[in-house]
Every structure is written in structure tokens, then in C-alpha cells.
Design a protein around this motif. Structure first.
Motif, PDB file in Angstrom:
ATOM      1  N   PRO A  80       0.569  -1.036  -0.199  1.00  0.00           N
ATOM      2  CA  PRO A  80       0.143   0.245  -0.220  1.00  0.00           C
ATOM      3  C   PRO A  80       0.950   0.946  -0.183  1.00  0.00           C
ATOM      4  CG  PRO A  80      -0.644  -1.601   2.072  1.00  0.00           C
ATOM      5  CD  PRO A  80       0.415  -2.094   1.334  1.00  0.00           C
ATOM      6  N   THR A  81       1.508   1.058   0.157  1.00  0.00           N
ATOM      7  CA  THR A  81       2.706   2.528   0.526  1.00  0.00           C
ATOM      8  C   THR A  81       3.906   2.582  -0.871  1.00  0.00           C
ATOM      9  OG1 THR A  81       3.393   1.738   2.868  1.00  0.00           O
ATOM     10  CG2 THR A  81       4.611   3.917   2.180  1.00  0.00           C
ATOM     11  N   LEU A  82       3.492   1.909  -1.384  1.00  0.00           N
ATOM     12  CA  LEU A  82       3.658   2.192  -2.901  1.00  0.00           C
ATOM     13  C   LEU A  82       3.025   2.416  -3.667  1.00  0.00           C
ATOM     14  CD1 LEU A  82       6.012   1.999  -5.785  1.00  0.00           C
ATOM     15  CD2 LEU A  82       5.906  -0.652  -5.379  1.00  0.00           C
ATOM     16  N   ALA A  83       1.985   1.879  -3.505  1.00  0.00           N
ATOM     17  CA  ALA A  83       0.738   2.215  -4.342  1.00  0.00           C
ATOM     18  C   ALA A  83      -0.071   3.419  -4.062  1.00  0.00           C
ATOM     19  CB  ALA A  83      -0.302   1.606  -4.128  1.00  0.00           C
ATOM     20  N   GLN A  84       0.396   4.062  -2.595  1.00  0.00           N
ATOM     21  CA  GLN A  84       0.071   5.992  -2.485  1.00  0.00           C
ATOM     22  C   GLN A  84       1.616   6.127  -3.370  1.00  0.00           C
ATOM     23  OE1 GLN A  84       0.270   5.787   1.878  1.00  0.00           O
ATOM     24  NE2 GLN A  84      -2.089   5.335   1.989  1.00  0.00           N
ATOM     25  N   LEU A  85       2.212   5.947  -3.133  1.00  0.00           N
ATOM     26  CA  LEU A  85       3.152   6.741  -3.578  1.00  0.00           C
ATOM     27  C   LEU A  85       3.217   6.890  -5.314  1.00  0.00           C
ATOM     28  CD1 LEU A  85       5.947   8.442  -3.584  1.00  0.00           C
ATOM     29  CD2 LEU A  85       6.998   6.146  -3.768  1.00  0.00           C
ATOM     30  N   LEU A  86       3.016   6.055  -6.011  1.00  0.00           N
ATOM     31  CA  LEU A  86       2.621   5.606  -7.602  1.00  0.00           C
ATOM     32  C   LEU A  86       1.411   6.719  -7.153  1.00  0.00           C
ATOM     33  CD1 LEU A  86       3.088   1.753  -8.053  1.00  0.00           C
ATOM     34  CD2 LEU A  86       3.707   3.680  -8.916  1.00  0.00           C
ATOM     35  N   MET A  87       0.543   6.915  -6.629  1.00  0.00           N
ATOM     36  CA  MET A  87      -1.154   7.736  -7.136  1.00  0.00           C
ATOM     37  C   MET A  87       0.132   8.678  -6.365  1.00  0.00           C
ATOM     38  SD  MET A  87      -4.424   7.844  -4.937  1.00  0.00           S
ATOM     39  CE  MET A  87      -4.006   7.875  -3.411  1.00  0.00           C
ATOM     40  N   ILE A  88       0.555   9.032  -5.792  1.00  0.00           N
ATOM     41  CA  ILE A  88       1.194  10.813  -6.132  1.00  0.00           C
ATOM     42  C   ILE A  88       1.157  11.290  -6.901  1.00  0.00           C
ATOM     43  CG2 ILE A  88       2.322  12.099  -3.927  1.00  0.00           C
ATOM     44  CD1 ILE A  88       2.085  10.699  -1.145  1.00  0.00           C
ATOM     45  N   MET A  89       2.536   9.575  -7.594  1.00  0.00           N
ATOM     46  CA  MET A  89       3.411   9.885  -8.825  1.00  0.00           C
ATOM     47  C   MET A  89       2.519  10.564 -10.072  1.00  0.00           C
ATOM     48  SD  MET A  89       6.500   7.631  -8.298  1.00  0.00           S
ATOM     49  CE  MET A  89       7.576   7.777  -9.940  1.00  0.00           C
ATOM     50  N   VAL A  90       1.661  10.228  -9.955  1.00  0.00           N
ATOM     51  CA  VAL A  90       0.645  10.354 -10.941  1.00  0.00           C
ATOM     52  C   VAL A  90      -0.394  11.837 -11.423  1.00  0.00           C
ATOM     53  CG1 VAL A  90      -1.605   9.378 -12.174  1.00  0.00           C
ATOM     54  CG2 VAL A  90      -0.208   8.032 -11.770  1.00  0.00           C
ATOM     55  N   TRP A  91      -0.363  11.835 -10.198  1.00  0.00           N
ATOM     56  CA  TRP A  91      -0.916  12.927  -9.976  1.00  0.00           C
ATOM     57  C   TRP A  91       0.140  14.618 -10.283  1.00  0.00           C
ATOM     58  CZ3 TRP A  91      -5.767  15.730  -9.296  1.00  0.00           C
ATOM     59  CH2 TRP A  91      -6.224  15.386  -9.000  1.00  0.00           C
ATOM     60  N   THR A 161      -7.044   7.307  -9.721  1.00  0.00           N
ATOM     61  CA  THR A 161      -6.953   7.554  -8.780  1.00  0.00           C
ATOM     62  C   THR A 161      -7.877   7.101  -8.442  1.00  0.00           C
ATOM     63  OG1 THR A 161      -5.596  10.019  -8.920  1.00  0.00           O
ATOM     64  CG2 THR A 161      -7.684   9.437  -7.061  1.00  0.00           C
ATOM     65  N   ARG A 162      -9.394   6.583  -8.596  1.00  0.00           N
ATOM     66  CA  ARG A 162     -10.397   6.117  -8.327  1.00  0.00           C
ATOM     67  C   ARG A 162      -9.818   4.569  -8.239  1.00  0.00           C
ATOM     68  NH1 ARG A 162     -15.949   4.474 -10.119  1.00  0.00           N
ATOM     69  NH2 ARG A 162     -17.280   4.740  -8.397  1.00  0.00           N
ATOM     70  N   ILE A 163      -9.417   3.839  -9.382  1.00  0.00           N
ATOM     71  CA  ILE A 163      -8.885   2.536  -9.035  1.00  0.00           C
ATOM     72  C   ILE A 163      -7.596   2.523  -7.953  1.00  0.00           C
ATOM     73  CG2 ILE A 163      -6.904   0.714 -10.277  1.00  0.00           C
ATOM     74  CD1 ILE A 163      -8.399   2.196 -12.842  1.00  0.00           C
ATOM     75  N   PHE A 164      -6.717   3.404  -7.901  1.00  0.00           N
ATOM     76  CA  PHE A 164      -5.716   3.224  -6.724  1.00  0.00           C
ATOM     77  C   PHE A 164      -6.822   2.822  -5.218  1.00  0.00           C
ATOM     78  CE2 PHE A 164      -2.061   4.004  -9.249  1.00  0.00           C
ATOM     79  CZ  PHE A 164      -1.399   3.401  -9.797  1.00  0.00           C
TER      80      PHE A 164
END
Length: 168
Positions: A80-91, A161-164
């Protein structure tokens, strides 16, 4: 003998700038005209380059968003930490890509103004030929495409973001 009228013409006698016999040539010196042609060619190339870069920004963002989402799906969202980081990177990349698209649009606008200035000093035929294309329609098309690009970037960001958020 009267010349044939276009449907938008009136009965008043006017010069037809598209008639080569009535063309008023440019009053520019030969060397100045050559410089203006070089400026025109450079501005035209800059326009093509900026448009190409806008589409590349959208493409690269799309690929990055797909890779980030694909990685999450491939790993079954185990970190989940990597997923949150990836989501932040996408933004971050979404906002950066939108900024690039807007910046390139302003650059294109400056190049169009440069072309307008250079061609305003040319002969009546060139001026009349350029006026055949509506500036309003060109601006609507250019800015409409820019708005579509920015909306696409942000809607993809929201979808990713919704998928994440559903999976972490």
C-alpha cells in the motif's frame, strides 16, 4: 467590362487582391524580405514542434498512468505504501503535463503573433490569402484542442486515483 461579383461583394468597385494583375507587392527590401521569410519559416517550425510536444506530453503521461496502474494490478496491490506513492506520482505528473500543454500553447500563440506581424508586411496577395483562414476559428480550434488535452489528463488522473483508492 465589369468583373464578376462574389456573393459577398457589393456593387462598389474594389480591387481584388487575389487577382495577380491587381496585386500590390511588398515594399520590403530584398534582404529584409529574405529575413522575414526566415522568421516565418522558423515560427512555422516552432509551431509544429510545440504541437508535437503537446501530444507527446499527453502520450507519455498516458503510458505512465497505465504502467503505474498495471503495476498495481500485477502485484495485486500488496504494497500500500508503494501504491500511495505511485498515486501521488500520477497526480504530480498529471499536473506537470497539464502545465507543459498550457506552456506550449502560450508559445504557439507567440509564434502565431510573430507570423501575423511578418506577413502583414508582405504584398496584398499574401495578406488576402492569409485572411481566407478565420483567426477566430483557428483560435477556437487551437484552444479547444488544448482544453480537451487538459481535460483528458485530469480525467485519466481521476480514473487512476479511483482504481488506486479501491485497491489500497
Amino acid at each position: 467590362m465589369a468583373k464578376p461579383l462574389n456573393p459577398i461583394d457589393t456593387d462598389e468597385d474594389r480591387l481584388d487582391p487575389l487577382n495577380p494583375e491587381e496585386d500590390t507587392p511588398s515594399e520590403l527590401e530584398e534582404t529584409t524580405h529574405a529575413e522575414f521569410l526566415a522568421i516565418y519559416a522558423d515560427a512555422s517550425e516552432n509551431l509544429r514542434f510545440a504541437k508535437h510536444q503537446q501530444w507527446r506530453a499527453v502520450l507519455y503521461f498516458s503510458i505512465g498512468a497505465a504502467v503505474a496502474t498495471g503495476y498495481g494490478e500485477w502485484t495485486h496491490w500488496k504494497d500500500p505504501t508503494l501504491a500511495q506513492l505511485l498515486m501521488i506520482m500520477v497526480w504530480i505528473f498529471s499536473l506537470a503535463s497539464a502545465g507543459v500543454v498550457l506552456s506550449l500553447q502560450w508559445w504557439q500563440s507567440a509564434e502565431v503573433r510573430k507570423i501575423d506581424y511578418v506577413t502583414s508586411k508582405w504584398g496584398s496577395f499574401s495578406t488576402a490569402a492569409r485572411k481566407r483562414k478565420s483567426k477566430l476559428i483557428s483560435d477556437l480550434q487551437r484552444y479547444g484542442m488544448m482544453i480537451a488535452m487538459v481535460l483528458y489528463l485530469e480525467l485519466v488522473t481521476i480514473a487512476v486515483t479511483r482504481i488506486f483508492l479501491l485497491n489500497i
